[in-house]
Design a protein around this motif. Sequence first.
Motif, PDB file in Angstrom:
ATOM      1  N   ASN A   1       6.973  65.294  13.394  1.00  0.00           N
ATOM      2  CA  ASN A   1       7.410  63.987  13.879  1.00  0.00           C
ATOM      3  C   ASN A   1       6.317  62.924  13.919  1.00  0.00           C
ATOM      4  OD1 ASN A   1      10.073  64.947  14.435  1.00  0.00           O
ATOM      5  ND2 ASN A   1       9.294  65.895  16.314  1.00  0.00           N
TER       6      ASN A   1
ATOM      7  N   GLN B   1       8.191  59.744  15.285  1.00  0.00           N
ATOM      8  CA  GLN B   1       9.648  59.782  15.393  1.00  0.00           C
ATOM      9  C   GLN B   1      10.006  60.570  16.644  1.00  0.00           C
ATOM     10  OE1 GLN B   1      11.539  58.248  12.819  1.00  0.00           O
ATOM     11  NE2 GLN B   1      13.287  58.434  14.212  1.00  0.00           N
TER      12      GLN B   1
ATOM     13  N   SER C   1      12.964  60.723  18.200  1.00  0.00           N
ATOM     14  CA  SER C   1      14.290  61.326  18.077  1.00  0.00           C
ATOM     15  C   SER C   1      14.920  60.767  16.818  1.00  0.00           C
ATOM     16  CB  SER C   1      15.147  61.008  19.303  1.00  0.00           C
ATOM     17  OG  SER C   1      15.430  59.614  19.358  1.00  0.00           O
ATOM     18  N   ASP C   2      16.157  61.163  16.564  1.00  0.00           N
ATOM     19  CA  ASP C   2      16.844  60.613  15.400  1.00  0.00           C
ATOM     20  C   ASP C   2      17.041  59.112  15.524  1.00  0.00           C
ATOM     21  OD1 ASP C   2      17.008  63.127  14.317  1.00  0.00           O
ATOM     22  OD2 ASP C   2      19.055  63.502  15.030  1.00  0.00           O
ATOM     23  N   ALA C   3      17.017  58.594  16.743  1.00  0.00           N
ATOM     24  CA  ALA C   3      17.324  57.186  16.977  1.00  0.00           C
ATOM     25  C   ALA C   3      16.099  56.318  17.240  1.00  0.00           C
ATOM     26  CB  ALA C   3      18.298  57.048  18.145  1.00  0.00           C
ATOM     27  N   TRP C   4      15.012  56.893  17.755  1.00  0.00           N
ATOM     28  CA  TRP C   4      13.882  56.085  18.201  1.00  0.00           C
ATOM     29  C   TRP C   4      12.579  56.491  17.518  1.00  0.00           C
ATOM     30  CZ3 TRP C   4      14.474  51.782  21.045  1.00  0.00           C
ATOM     31  CH2 TRP C   4      15.690  51.626  21.729  1.00  0.00           C
ATOM     32  N   SER C   5      11.787  55.459  17.178  1.00  0.00           N
ATOM     33  CA  SER C   5      10.486  55.703  16.556  1.00  0.00           C
ATOM     34  C   SER C   5       9.523  54.604  16.974  1.00  0.00           C
ATOM     35  CB  SER C   5      10.605  55.734  15.031  1.00  0.00           C
ATOM     36  OG  SER C   5      10.994  54.464  14.529  1.00  0.00           O
TER      37      SER C   5
ATOM     38  N   ASP D   1      18.002  52.882  17.160  1.00  0.00           N
ATOM     39  CA  ASP D   1      19.341  52.770  16.583  1.00  0.00           C
ATOM     40  C   ASP D   1      20.325  53.284  17.624  1.00  0.00           C
ATOM     41  OD1 ASP D   1      21.733  53.036  15.125  1.00  0.00           O
ATOM     42  OD2 ASP D   1      20.648  53.383  13.258  1.00  0.00           O
TER      43      ASP D   1
END
Length: 712
Positions: A236, A293, A295-299, A359
Amino acid sequence: MFRNSQLTLLIGAVLTAPVVQAQATDVDEHMVITGRDYGYKVDTNTSAMRIEATQLETPGQVTVIDEQLIDEQRASTLGEVLKNDASVSAGGTSTNRERFSLRGFELQSSSGYLRDGNPHWSHYRQPIELLERVEVLKGPAGLLYGKSAPGGLVNMVSKKPTYETQVNVSQDIDSNNYTRSMVDVSGALNDDQTLRARAILSSEQQDSWRTRFDGSDVETERFVGGLFIDYDVNDNVTVSAHYDITDELGDLDNGSKVDPITFEVIDPNVVNDQHWAETDNNVENYGVSVVAQFSDAWSVKSGINRQYYERRRTESDIHLDSKSYEDTQGNKHTDYYYGASDRHDEWTFDTAFVDVAGDVDAFGANHRLLAGVNGLHYDYKRLYSSTKSCKFTDDKDAALNSHCAGGFNKPTDLHYKNDDAVSHSESQHYGLYLQDLVTINDDWQALAGVRFAYDKTKDSAGVEESYNNILPKFGLIYHPASNGSIYAMYSESFEPVETISDEEDENFGEEQDPMKGYLYELGTKWELLDNQLYVSGAIFQITQENIQITEDVTSSTTRTTQAGEQVHRGAEFNATGYLTDAFSLSASMTYLDAEISDPSNASVDGNRPADVAEFAASVWTRYSFANNTDVNLGAIYVGDRFGDEKNTYKKDAYTRVDSGVAHTIKYDTNLDVVMRLNVENVFDTEYLGGGSTRSVVVGEGRNYKATLQFRY
């Protein structure tokens, strides 16, 4: 015909390669012919919204000039890349650097350029060898980048380390004693490919096609080196580091002069700068960035960078008096002024940023959020000394040989003043920005953002000024089909203007208001022919207030004022990609109605800005034959342009045609050998490029360039 026997041999190799390969394929089992599948079309950009976004969901025009096109044209300067976008117009190249305008507004060295999305000091010839593509972001970009021109920004995207081993070695030679040797090596440094690196080296030697008044050559030597490293801390988090250097030593060619009476170019093939007039540039650029990264939504992405530029320049100041005259017998008399200067400049350009992207779904819509801060520290120091100018009438050759009866050699009385007289200026620029790309449904998207900016400047006289700004941006996107979009956009720009610090200016010490720009734009974008061809178009109006104009009053004094405003209305069209499986193109057209409005300055009120054509177009095509031979054909059209803001003379429109042929030998599954021949200015067209009456660029005639390239 050619000044290099090596060039003749390379050209012969390129032209005979298809025959040689046809014979070799019968006896050598390693000779395998395969097709290639790449083009000029790029589906995403990184600069317009600082998030990965497709062209169709980006409100605004972004032209992406990719590595394939740069490689085919064997570009070695930013100008050779940007000629592919008709919205960019070239300015002068005095002191061996390039200047550009975008949508008719000049791109300043400190605020018109980005490297990998971060402000980049561009006061020197940019190292194209390090770039994988160039993005031209059009329109005010104050939301994400703060201080910037209203015409837009040029983002230079660096090459990245690759997972697989790649080696690219090439040699360029042209008919004007130009040579460039390049090595590009990339790949993983460990078995699990978590550590990757890329090293690029380039050495260039160039003789100008123009010669000095005494017949001597005008030469430039340039070295470029770059190292890029990526390290995956885990699945990540990736840490990246980079270092590059550009070292250039070049004789000065400050362009040709334009006769102030006839407006004809004087000695277009002759460089009047002295043999000791040169610039020695050393630029280092280094920094570190982190991408995480969560999570899948936040970076989150963060980085710091330092750019240090040191320049030593000696210059012979040679120019014409703008008030040359004719006597009563009708004989023309021209006054020449000669002087000399020596300077040592140091620039430091520090940048830092933190971007958080998310996202999320909320309030019945999808939100692609961006929150970030970025900052820029600029520091400039200069030592400068000059001799008094001397005046001669008509007999230029005598002037060059005598220089006030003292000999026009490198002056021995040029010396720097004591340390107390060092010129020093600095500035700081900070911004907090918030942006939301809202997907309402399959048909509608909206973009909203705002920047809270703080800028502080301190000029060489010690005068400090600070500014607070709120810069908004709004966009609305409608998708009538899955392969198209129509958008409307509004955005703003902001540029602080320092107090006039030139002691030879009539308004020396006068404070200047900041320049602000406002854009209204309506455009459309489409993916056609099974998404192989991307086309876009837009109409726009940009208004900039408080334009700064400097004009010559005498041979040694100037006057700087701020024109009321500048209004540019225009239309653009772009197309990139494949028309057929074998035929691809990159095309661009721009119409621009640009006007300066300043009732207080009758010499420029109602005039058109210098070097901005009403219509310009460019096209570059490639046709790929089944035998792995590619043929290129391109053309550049630039309409009439005025040579100065006073619109006292025009440069004629011109069309320049370029062509090329390349043949690839697929030696085995890993090794390609590419032989290329390019012809620039096929019809040897005479034309004038950018620059003013005191320093106008004379277009180069027909030039042949041969390339031998090994790709592993």
